[in-house]
Design an enzyme around this catalytic site. Structure first.
Site, PDB file in Angstrom:
ATOM      1  N   ASP A 151       0.854  -1.192   0.000  1.00  0.00           N
ATOM      2  CA  ASP A 151       0.000   0.000   0.000  1.00  0.00           C
ATOM      3  C   ASP A 151       0.886   1.236   0.000  1.00  0.00           C
ATOM      4  O   ASP A 151       1.974   1.237   0.584  1.00  0.00           O
ATOM      5  CB  ASP A 151      -0.902   0.031   1.236  1.00  0.00           C
ATOM      6  CG  ASP A 151      -1.926  -1.093   1.232  1.00  0.00           C
ATOM      7  OD1 ASP A 151      -2.431  -1.418   0.137  1.00  0.00           O
ATOM      8  OD2 ASP A 151      -2.224  -1.634   2.304  1.00  0.00           O
ATOM      9  N   ASP A 185      -7.121  -1.321  -4.529  1.00  0.00           N
ATOM     10  CA  ASP A 185      -8.178  -0.955  -3.583  1.00  0.00           C
ATOM     11  C   ASP A 185      -9.109   0.103  -4.180  1.00  0.00           C
ATOM     12  O   ASP A 185     -10.321   0.063  -3.976  1.00  0.00           O
ATOM     13  CB  ASP A 185      -7.567  -0.411  -2.287  1.00  0.00           C
ATOM     14  CG  ASP A 185      -6.757  -1.444  -1.537  1.00  0.00           C
ATOM     15  OD1 ASP A 185      -7.089  -2.640  -1.631  1.00  0.00           O
ATOM     16  OD2 ASP A 185      -5.796  -1.064  -0.852  1.00  0.00           O
TER      17      ASP A 185
END
Length: 206
Positions: A151, A185
């Site tokens: 991430d 995401d």
């Protein structure tokens, strides 16, 4: 939308997702941060579990973290086949373009994070105190199916203390928006957003 066009968009999303992850993994150390704007930063973290960093073992206490991680990865792999069939069936039946777009985004995002979970543990060494290498001679940081999701997108739009009069959280330091996420995401969220906000169009029988 045709199946060929759907696949092309999935490949494009996957390409952007994986290129961004590989770049971050091979150029940043865990916790390293690059300020782009006051409200947007590149901040490298790795997610070992589900959404918001939770783990399956947080809910099922009698299984280990590694077993929970393996179970979650296998579940994701099974789920991606189900989503793939859903996309194929929606295109074949010429269902709503909104529905097909939603499935395309969800499928691409889910597959993007699955690639991390399945392969990154053997493709890279760890990023703690060092920049990771691709296919290091000493081997990866973990085994197949035990990789961590990369991430890097962080939007701390506002930071400060909440008003004292707010129930439960009054006076506490708060960051909006706290989660760190990735392109996959964003794709998944976009897909679910289409299903939620354009529900009638997505499941229209016309």
């Amino acid at each position: 939308m045709t199946l060929k066009k759907s696949i092309l968009f999935i490949v494009l999303i996957l390409f952007i997702d994986q290129i961004s992850k590989i770049y971050i993994k091979t150029h940043f150390v865990i916790g390293e941060e690059l300020k782009v704007l006051s409200w947007f930063r590149i901040y490298f973290v790795e997610n070992d579990g589900m959404a918001w960093g939770t783990k399956l073992s947080d809910f099922i206490s009698f299984i280990s973290d590694r077993t929970a991680k393996l179970s979650l990865t296998i579940f994701r792999i099974v789920a991606i086949f189900g989503i793939g069939y859903w996309l194929y069936d929606a295109v074949k039946k010429q269902q709503s373009p909104v529905l097909i777009w939603a499935i395309v985004f969800i499928f691409a995002g889910a597959l993007g994070n699955i690639l991390d979970s399945v392969f990154y543990g053997v493709l890279f060494n760890d990023s703690f105190g060092q920049v990771a290498s691709f296919l290091p001679p000493e081997g990866g940081y973990d085994t197949l199916l035990h990789g961590k999701v990369v991430d890097m997108l962080y939007f701390p739009i506002w930071k400060g203390y909440l008003p004292e009069w707010l129930p439960f959280y009054g006076g506490q330091y708060f960051t909006f928006f706290e989660p760190v996420f990735n392109v996959a995401d964003v794709a998944i969220s976009t897909g679910f957003g289409l299903l939620i906000f354009f529900n009638k169009k997505a499941f229209s029988k016309d």
